[in-house]
Enzyme design. Structure first.
Site, PDB file in Angstrom:
ATOM      1  N   HIS A  17     -13.238  70.168  19.523  1.00 13.75           N
ATOM      2  CA  HIS A  17     -13.971  70.045  18.264  1.00 13.75           C
ATOM      3  C   HIS A  17     -15.225  69.212  18.501  1.00 13.75           C
ATOM      4  O   HIS A  17     -15.519  68.820  19.643  1.00 13.75           O
ATOM      5  CB  HIS A  17     -13.070  69.508  17.142  1.00 13.75           C
ATOM      6  N   HIS A  20     -15.028  65.911  20.623  1.00 11.43           N
ATOM      7  CA  HIS A  20     -15.021  66.119  22.074  1.00 11.43           C
ATOM      8  C   HIS A  20     -16.415  66.525  22.557  1.00 11.43           C
ATOM      9  O   HIS A  20     -16.873  66.105  23.617  1.00 11.43           O
ATOM     10  CB  HIS A  20     -14.043  67.229  22.478  1.00 11.43           C
ATOM     11  N   CYS A 125       4.891  56.354  20.019  1.00 10.93           N
ATOM     12  CA  CYS A 125       4.022  57.191  19.191  1.00 10.93           C
ATOM     13  C   CYS A 125       3.748  58.487  19.928  1.00 10.93           C
ATOM     14  O   CYS A 125       3.191  58.485  21.029  1.00 10.93           O
ATOM     15  CB  CYS A 125       2.704  56.474  18.864  1.00 10.93           C
ATOM     16  N   CYS A 128      -0.106  59.097  20.492  1.00  7.42           N
ATOM     17  CA  CYS A 128      -0.716  58.311  21.583  1.00  7.42           C
ATOM     18  C   CYS A 128      -0.041  58.612  22.910  1.00  7.42           C
ATOM     19  O   CYS A 128      -0.560  58.259  23.964  1.00  7.42           O
ATOM     20  CB  CYS A 128      -0.588  56.814  21.322  1.00  7.42           C
ATOM     21  N   CYS A 142       1.334  53.867  13.326  1.00  9.83           N
ATOM     22  CA  CYS A 142       0.278  53.883  14.327  1.00  9.83           C
ATOM     23  C   CYS A 142      -1.059  53.972  13.580  1.00  9.83           C
ATOM     24  O   CYS A 142      -1.252  54.880  12.766  1.00  9.83           O
ATOM     25  CB  CYS A 142       0.439  55.099  15.240  1.00  9.83           C
ATOM     26  N   HIS A 145      -2.817  57.481  14.322  1.00 11.99           N
ATOM     27  CA  HIS A 145      -2.214  58.760  13.918  1.00 11.99           C
ATOM     28  C   HIS A 145      -1.548  58.700  12.553  1.00 11.99           C
ATOM     29  O   HIS A 145      -1.098  59.738  12.050  1.00 11.99           O
ATOM     30  CB  HIS A 145      -1.241  59.241  15.000  1.00 11.99           C
ATOM     31  N   LYS A 294     -11.267  60.040  10.694  1.00 14.87           N
ATOM     32  CA  LYS A 294     -11.567  60.510  12.037  1.00 14.87           C
ATOM     33  C   LYS A 294     -11.343  62.020  12.141  1.00 14.87           C
ATOM     34  O   LYS A 294     -10.308  62.522  11.696  1.00 14.87           O
ATOM     35  CB  LYS A 294     -10.658  59.793  13.043  1.00 14.87           C
ATOM     36  N   LYS A 297      -7.621  66.912  15.591  1.00 18.95           N
ATOM     37  CA  LYS A 297      -6.828  68.141  15.449  1.00 18.95           C
ATOM     38  C   LYS A 297      -5.541  67.852  14.691  1.00 18.95           C
ATOM     39  O   LYS A 297      -5.047  68.709  13.976  1.00 18.95           O
ATOM     40  CB  LYS A 297      -6.548  68.771  16.812  1.00 18.95           C
TER      41      LYS A 297
HETATM   42  N1  MSP Z   1      -6.150  63.264  27.543  1.00 12.59           N
HETATM   43  C1  MSP Z   1      -6.551  62.017  27.012  1.00 12.59           C
HETATM   44  C2  MSP Z   1      -7.598  61.349  27.878  1.00 12.59           C
HETATM   45  C3  MSP Z   1      -7.197  61.112  29.295  1.00 12.59           C
HETATM   46  S1  MSP Z   1      -8.506  60.441  30.236  1.00 12.59           S
HETATM   47  C4  MSP Z   1      -7.804  59.997  31.664  1.00 12.59           C
HETATM   48  C5  MSP Z   1      -7.132  62.222  25.621  1.00 12.59           C
HETATM   49  N2  MSP Z   1      -7.571  63.448  25.348  1.00 12.59           N
HETATM   50  S2  MSP Z   1      -8.189  63.905  23.942  1.00 12.59           S
HETATM   51  O1  MSP Z   1      -8.365  65.338  24.034  1.00 12.59           O
HETATM   52  O2  MSP Z   1      -7.438  63.414  22.858  1.00 12.59           O
HETATM   53  O3  MSP Z   1      -9.632  63.351  23.938  1.00 12.59           O
HETATM   54  C6  MSP Z   1      -9.929  62.042  23.561  1.00 12.59           C
HETATM   55  C7  MSP Z   1     -11.424  61.897  23.641  1.00 12.59           C
HETATM   56  O4  MSP Z   1     -12.062  62.955  22.912  1.00 12.59           O
HETATM   57  C8  MSP Z   1     -11.956  60.635  23.014  1.00 12.59           C
HETATM   58  O5  MSP Z   1     -11.872  59.511  23.857  1.00 12.59           O
HETATM   59  C9  MSP Z   1     -13.379  61.059  22.755  1.00 12.59           C
HETATM   60  O6  MSP Z   1     -14.088  61.077  23.954  1.00 12.59           O
HETATM   61  C10 MSP Z   1     -13.195  62.468  22.242  1.00 12.59           C
HETATM   62  N3  MSP Z   1     -12.920  62.514  20.815  1.00 12.59           N
HETATM   63  C11 MSP Z   1     -11.825  63.072  20.204  1.00 12.59           C
HETATM   64  N4  MSP Z   1     -11.978  62.971  18.865  1.00 12.59           N
HETATM   65  C12 MSP Z   1     -13.128  62.353  18.577  1.00 12.59           C
HETATM   66  C13 MSP Z   1     -13.784  61.965  17.393  1.00 12.59           C
HETATM   67  N5  MSP Z   1     -13.320  62.250  16.184  1.00 12.59           N
HETATM   68  N6  MSP Z   1     -14.934  61.276  17.518  1.00 12.59           N
HETATM   69  C14 MSP Z   1     -15.459  60.941  18.732  1.00 12.59           C
HETATM   70  N7  MSP Z   1     -14.873  61.306  19.868  1.00 12.59           N
HETATM   71  C15 MSP Z   1     -13.730  62.054  19.820  1.00 12.59           C
HETATM   72  O7  MSP Z   1      -7.174  61.273  24.876  1.00 12.59           O
END
Ligand code: MSP
Length: 508
Positions: A17, A20, A125, A128, A142, A145, A294, A297
């Site tokens: 999304h 990311h 959690c 997390c 949490c 979440h 925030k 998903k």
């Molecule tokens: N798989 C773990 C990360 C492992 S790194 C060794 C993870 N993945 S995640 O798909 O949940 O992605 C988290 C990251 O996605 C966040 O740290 C950020 O970079 C990005 N974001 C996810 N949602 C976001 C927002 N709503 N806003 C900003 N960044 C976002 O955690």
């Protein structure tokens, strides 16, 4: 030293999304900027494919985890290519090479006595994928979440993190830039005031079998975070790569604040236990919210980057992301804000400046770069403002202040638009005695546009390439070369560029 920049590896439990996409676009912007700033850079991203969340998502989709991760990982890749995010390496934690590295590290740390087996009961959690301490909860939930963690009691393997707590605190204190912006550094320093619990690094296969088997006990798989963090070194072929130490010395990680603890605490301690130096820097950004919540998903309020690119074009989306969010703080997405940025900043301010300047060169100067006469005060002001913008822009980009960097570019765009109005080239064109004045004004405008296109490149690669092609200069020689006023050869052809940013109407 080569900048080795990483993004988090993204969970493949759902397609990407806009949150990311922000991380990926920031990383790619830093990569492109490093190149024009004369610095070697290597960008790594990838997908995190083990753990509970993935198993659940695959089950919900009715496919085997293996097929599921292949499909969603490919969606991340294609979204990045649509956003012109061009990593040098894409890691997947299901790659056999990664698995071998993780098992080698586990074996080494186990043999040196940093891992032990024990009973455990804690609050887990699912979101997390880790045990939370009581202190981390808000209203027993949490905070990320908004769910109640479940009580889990089982036997597991633990990594002795406590051993390295004081070392980590000393390291953070001795290296003010280790975690930036400062607010996140302070958060970690304050978290480290309390004793650090050891990290549970296994899951019994009776509960989860989609993971990397522990090399010393086949009844367990590796905890997903322990597996995932290692991507940062497995991706550059630790330990077999001869150049590993050199490459690792330039390591800088980019994440959002949701995964600060694993990166600021677990990871440096894991590296220390492996006998490696910590990464150089951790850059932490805030959240993209929708109506104060925030974007996520699990909450379901997501915006798909592909849809925005289809509606607005890739450069507009990249611009919006970097302009709306101050790096480190939260920002809000709304369709209205996206459209306003597109129509006002891009279509009006920049798009009009570009198209009216080129149209005047076509109509009043035979479509060629005119030879300037001597400069007046107002011309010199625009020259100096252009050069000052390039210097200021470079400093702000080096400091990861993307929003402020764009503001300096837009200040110059505003100035150039006012310069056109003040000098009214269409009036000069009516008076043959003003031919040289007209040539000077148009030349100054074209040179200003050249500086703007040169600065925009890392953030808006398509539009700046179109501008460079129309003006007839190359972006490849880097930022320093753009400071050379008069780079556009008088007499060379200027093409009428296409409309850079067509206006978008509000949808009913
Ligand atoms: N798989 C773990 C990360 C492992 S790194 C060794 C993870 N993945 S995640 O798909 O949940 O992605 C988290 C990251 O996605 C966040 O740290 C950020 O970079 C990005 N974001 C996810 N949602 C976001 C927002 N709503 N806003 C900003 N960044 C976002 O955690």
């Amino acid at each position: 030293m080569t900048l080795y920049l990483t993004t988090p590896i993204f969970y493949v439990n759902a397609p990407p999304h806009l949150g990311h996409a922000y991380t990926a676009v920031v990383a790619d912007t830093v990569r492109r900027f490093a190149r024009v700033d004369g610095r070697a850079v290597f960008l790594q991203t990838g997908t995190d494919e083990h753990g509970d969340k993935i198993v659940q998502a695959a089950a919900a989709a009715g496919v085997a985890p293996r097929d599921y991760v292949d499909e969603v990982s490919a969606k991340f890749r294609s979204a990045w290519s649509l956003l012109l995010v061009e990593p040098d390496n894409f890691v997947r934690t299901t790659d056999p090479a990664h698995i071998t590295v993780v098992q080698g590290i586990l074996q080494k740390i186990y043999e040196q006595g940093d891992i032990y087996f024990s009973d455990y009961e804690g609050l887990y959690c699912q979101g997390c994928e880790r045990f939370l301490t009581e202190k981390e909860l808000s209203n027993n939930k949490c905070p990320d979440h908004l769910t109640h963690p479940e009580k889990v009691a089982e036997q597991n393997y633990f990594f002795r993190m406590g051993r390295y707590q004081q070392w980590l605190l000393d390291h953070i204190k001795a290296n003010p830039d280790f975690i930036t912006p400062t607010r996140y550094r302070n958060e970690i320093i304050s978290f480290l005031r309390d004793p650090l619990a050891d990290l549970c690094i296994s899951r019994p296969i009776s509960r989860l079998d989609w993971g990397i088997p522990l090399p010393f006990d086949q009844n367990f798989v590796t905890y997903v975070w322990f597996d995932a963090l290692i991507n940062y070194i497995s991706g550059i072929d630790y330990p077999s790569n001869r150049d590993f130490v050199q490459r690792w010395a330039g390591a800088e990680h980019l994440i959002a604040k949701d995964i600060l603890k694993p990166h600021a605490i677990f990871w440096p301690i894991m590296l220390k236990a492996m006998g490696l130096t910590p990464y150089r820097r951790l850059h932490v950004h805030g959240y993209w919210n929708v109506d104060e919540t925030k974007m996520s998903k699990s909450i379901g309020n997501v915006i798909r980057p592909e849809e925005l690119v289809a509606d607005f074009g890739v450069d507009s989306v990249r611009y919006f992301l970097l302009r709306e969010m101050s790096f480190g703080l939260d920002a809000s997405y709304s369709a209205e804000a996206m459209r306003t940025r597109h129509n006002f900043d891009l279509a009006n301010d920049l798009g009009n400046l570009f198209s009216r300047s080129l149209t005047m060169v076509k109509n009043f100067a035979n479509g060629q770069v005119p030879t300037p006469g001597s400069l007046r005060g107002e011309d010199q002001e625009l020259v100096l403002a252009s050069l000052a913008m390039l210097a200021d822009y470079r400093d702000k980009m080096r400091a990861w202040a993307f929003r402020q960097a764009l503001e300096t570019v837009w200040e110059l765009i505003g100035r150039a638009n006012r310069y056109i109005v003040a000098n009214a080239p269409w009036e000069l064109a009516k008076d043959p005695t003003q031919a040289q004045r007209l040539a000077t004004v148009l030349n100054t405008l074209l040179e200003t546009l050249r500086c703007i296109a040169g600065a925009m490149g890392p953030i808006m690669p398509e539009a700046s390439a179109k501008m460079a092609a129309a003006l007839g200069f190359s972006l490849d020689e880097g930022l320093t070369a753009q400071r050379h006023w008069g780079r556009l050869a008088p007499g060379s052809k200027v093409n009428l560029g296409e409309n850079l940013f067509p206006r978008i109407k509000a949808q009913k």
